[in-house]
Design a protein around this motif. Structure first.
Motif, PDB file in Angstrom:
ATOM      1  N   ASP A 237      46.818   7.336 -22.179  1.00  0.00           N
ATOM      2  CA  ASP A 237      47.577   8.593 -22.120  1.00  0.00           C
ATOM      3  C   ASP A 237      46.747   9.784 -21.649  1.00  0.00           C
ATOM      4  O   ASP A 237      47.258  10.899 -21.571  1.00  0.00           O
ATOM      5  CB  ASP A 237      48.157   8.914 -23.504  1.00  0.00           C
ATOM      6  CG  ASP A 237      49.117   7.843 -23.981  1.00  0.00           C
ATOM      7  OD1 ASP A 237      49.999   7.463 -23.191  1.00  0.00           O
ATOM      8  OD2 ASP A 237      48.969   7.391 -25.127  1.00  0.00           O
ATOM      9  N   PHE A 238      45.472   9.548 -21.371  1.00  0.00           N
ATOM     10  CA  PHE A 238      44.566  10.657 -21.084  1.00  0.00           C
ATOM     11  C   PHE A 238      43.870  10.398 -19.753  1.00  0.00           C
ATOM     12  O   PHE A 238      42.904   9.638 -19.683  1.00  0.00           O
ATOM     13  CB  PHE A 238      43.538  10.774 -22.220  1.00  0.00           C
ATOM     14  CG  PHE A 238      43.100  12.187 -22.499  1.00  0.00           C
ATOM     15  CD1 PHE A 238      43.954  13.069 -23.144  1.00  0.00           C
ATOM     16  CD2 PHE A 238      41.839  12.625 -22.150  1.00  0.00           C
ATOM     17  CE1 PHE A 238      43.556  14.366 -23.436  1.00  0.00           C
ATOM     18  CE2 PHE A 238      41.435  13.915 -22.435  1.00  0.00           C
ATOM     19  CZ  PHE A 238      42.290  14.792 -23.085  1.00  0.00           C
ATOM     20  N   PRO A 265      43.957  16.656 -18.387  1.00  0.00           N
ATOM     21  CA  PRO A 265      44.962  16.300 -19.395  1.00  0.00           C
ATOM     22  C   PRO A 265      44.839  17.158 -20.649  1.00  0.00           C
ATOM     23  O   PRO A 265      43.790  17.745 -20.934  1.00  0.00           O
ATOM     24  CB  PRO A 265      44.628  14.839 -19.708  1.00  0.00           C
ATOM     25  CG  PRO A 265      43.153  14.739 -19.459  1.00  0.00           C
ATOM     26  CD  PRO A 265      42.860  15.674 -18.322  1.00  0.00           C
ATOM     27  N   HIS A 267      46.418  17.503 -24.948  1.00  0.00           N
ATOM     28  CA  HIS A 267      47.023  16.772 -26.062  1.00  0.00           C
ATOM     29  C   HIS A 267      47.295  17.736 -27.208  1.00  0.00           C
ATOM     30  O   HIS A 267      46.430  18.520 -27.591  1.00  0.00           O
ATOM     31  CB  HIS A 267      46.085  15.641 -26.515  1.00  0.00           C
ATOM     32  CG  HIS A 267      46.546  14.956 -27.754  1.00  0.00           C
ATOM     33  ND1 HIS A 267      45.829  14.962 -28.938  1.00  0.00           N
ATOM     34  CD2 HIS A 267      47.667  14.237 -28.001  1.00  0.00           C
ATOM     35  CE1 HIS A 267      46.479  14.278 -29.849  1.00  0.00           C
ATOM     36  NE2 HIS A 267      47.599  13.819 -29.308  1.00  0.00           N
ATOM     37  N   GLU A 272      51.597  15.200 -31.065  1.00  0.00           N
ATOM     38  CA  GLU A 272      51.120  13.996 -30.376  1.00  0.00           C
ATOM     39  C   GLU A 272      51.610  13.941 -28.929  1.00  0.00           C
ATOM     40  O   GLU A 272      51.698  12.870 -28.333  1.00  0.00           O
ATOM     41  CB  GLU A 272      51.545  12.726 -31.129  1.00  0.00           C
ATOM     42  CG  GLU A 272      50.848  12.530 -32.455  1.00  0.00           C
ATOM     43  CD  GLU A 272      49.320  12.444 -32.299  1.00  0.00           C
ATOM     44  OE1 GLU A 272      48.867  11.818 -31.333  1.00  0.00           O
ATOM     45  OE2 GLU A 272      48.622  13.038 -33.134  1.00  0.00           O
ATOM     46  N   HIS A 274      51.284  14.437 -24.962  1.00  0.00           N
ATOM     47  CA  HIS A 274      50.292  14.444 -23.892  1.00  0.00           C
ATOM     48  C   HIS A 274      50.906  15.147 -22.682  1.00  0.00           C
ATOM     49  O   HIS A 274      52.079  14.958 -22.362  1.00  0.00           O
ATOM     50  CB  HIS A 274      49.882  13.013 -23.519  1.00  0.00           C
ATOM     51  CG  HIS A 274      49.091  12.327 -24.590  1.00  0.00           C
ATOM     52  ND1 HIS A 274      47.721  12.381 -24.664  1.00  0.00           N
ATOM     53  CD2 HIS A 274      49.507  11.569 -25.650  1.00  0.00           C
ATOM     54  CE1 HIS A 274      47.307  11.696 -25.717  1.00  0.00           C
ATOM     55  NE2 HIS A 274      48.369  11.188 -26.335  1.00  0.00           N
TER      56      HIS A 274
END
Length: 463
Positions: A237-238, A265, A267, A272, A274
């Motif tokens: 996710d990053f 990115p 967060h 939570e 992204h």
């Protein structure tokens, strides 16, 4: 590096690049991932072979609504009763532009960097080969350091060159150690083809050892084997994405992407979520290789009275800047432009010269001039010509009347224009200020007391 050597180097680079390009893909064969990586990295290595590089760059930061909202929440959490102001918290602005300028003297190991952000700051940073100097127009402050720590992220606003670790004299790194993250040529795998921003590319991948969630993905042009896109996953996710487009040959064998950028990115730990935190876009509007760089580029002009934060000793010392006045001893007697003195032709030929800066409004200055007038005959016998200069502006009639009343027999002028600049150029630290030059018009003494004059004259006559 001489011109012939420069030509030889760039020719060799061009040949190496061409050879690698050809070996990466033989007609009718599938390209080799390792060879493609080698070609990409060789396309960056000309940076280590040149004498100088100048860049002018137009950049822009863009922030997503999610990023702005997250920063706003952080600030409110820190100060619940204060409304965050975008004018003082730039992370709350959707976008901002800047202009960057680089002048890098590779052979002389000097660096100049300018970052100008309209409405925010104009920052200048210089390494002159011995020390680091910085100036912030916003804070009206100078910064001094004996190290180059502030230059370590100097290319942070660019997405090139980043296909491999580079060790430069301003940021030495252990290249071998960092290859763990960047990947060796043999560790890349061909994953097929894809279009990257409408450019047909080969897709290469590399997974760092002991980084199961990390992955690097490269997009290498099918036609020219240059790197157009790169993605780095820290976890699924990053992801950081870098683009390097619109390549131009800025010098023989030297290819540079004129359009660059990257996305970062973000967060939100509370939700939570992204998201893309910020996007950096860059356009190189000027690139010059191996031009001769002026020494003035690597000199900082300090303004008297402004704050200096000096870290050269290892500790921060704060003071207001006071210019160090030059010493004229051993130097030719300067031209007397701006002093308002008219000396007859031949008036000082083969004579020593005594110049006195004074202010008739100060008693010590008046006393000095009167004493020099009384010693005029003896000084002439020793072949010493005398001139004096009134440093501050006074009524010319008042000055002339005072000169006449005190029977001053030598020429007296008055500073024309910039008194501060004249005093700085002549190294005048206090008044009265005496400067003595020998018969060859070379300064031999300055800033001494009138009582020392006879001894000073004897010294230059005995040489």
């Amino acid at each position: 590096m001489r011109s012939s050597e420069i030509v030889a180097v760039v020719t060799a680079l061009a040949c190496v690049f061409s050879s690698a390009f050809c070996s990466a893909a033989t007609p009718g064969s599938e390209p080799n991932a390792a060879e493609l990586v080698r070609v990409v990295r060789q396309s960056e290595n000309w940076l280590h072979q040149i004498d100088s590089l100048q860049l002018r760059i137009e950049g822009k930061w863009s922030r997503s609504p999610e990023s702005i909202a997250a920063r706003y929440a952080e600030l409110k959490k820190e100060s619940p009763d204060r409304e965050p102001d975008p004018n003082s918290n730039w992370d709350l602005k959707p976008s901002e532009s800047d202009v960057l300028e680089y002048a890098i003297d590779f052979s002389g190991k000097r660096f100049r960097y300018v970052k100008s952000t309209p409405g925010r700051d104009h920052y200048l940073k210089i390494w002159d080969g011995k020390q680091s100097m910085g100036y912030s127009d916003l804070l009206q402050q100078y910064y001094l350091d004996s190290t180059m720590k502030s230059f370590e992220t100097i290319f942070g606003s660019l997405s090139w060159p980043r296909a491999q670790p580079h060790s430069f004299w301003w940021e030495p790194v252990d290249v071998e150690q960092r290859m763990h993250w960047y990947g060796r040529e043999k560790d890349f795998v061909m994953k097929g083809g894809a279009g990257y921003r409408a450019i047909p590319c080969y897709v290469l991948e590399y997974t760092p050892p002991n980084e199961p969630n990390g992955m690097h993905q490269w997009y290498v042009g099918v036609k020219d084997h240059l790197l157009y896109g790169r993605k780095e996953w820290i976890n699924p996710d990053f992801v950081f994405e870098y683009w390097t487009l619109d390549y131009k040959q800025v010098a023989p064998g030297c290819w540079m992407p004129m359009t660059q950028g990257y996305s970062m990115p973000g967060h939100n730990p509370d939700t939570e979520q992204h998201y893309v935190r910020a996007v950096r876009d860059v356009r190189i509007v000027e690139a010059r290789v191996n031009d001769k760089l002026s020494d003035e580029l690597f000199q900082m002009k300090f303004e008297e009275g402004l704050t200096v934060i000096d870290h050269r000793s290892g500790k921060s010392v704060v003071y207001n800047y006071v210019p160090t006045l030059p010493s004229l001893i051993g130097h030719p007697f300067p031209e007397m432009d701006g002093l308002g003195i008219d000396i007859a032709p031949g008036g000082v030929d083969n004579k020593a010269m005594l110049l006195c800066f004074f202010d008739m409004n100060q008693r010590p200055s008046r006393h000095c001039i009167v004493q020099l007038a009384e010693q005029m005959e003896q000084l002439e016998e020793k072949s010493v010509a005398i001139v004096a200069v009134q440093v501050s502006e006074v009524d010319e009639n008042v000055l002339n009347e005072w000169v006449k009343k005190n029977k001053v027999p030598f020429p007296i002028g008055m500073v024309q224009g910039d008194e501060k600049g004249i005093r700085l150029a002549w190294g005048v630290k206090s008044l009265p200020w005496l400067i003595l030059a020998d018969s060859e018009q070379v300064v031999r003494a300055e800033g001494f007391e009138l009582i020392e004059l006879a001894a000073r004259i004897e010294e230059i006559n005995n040489k």
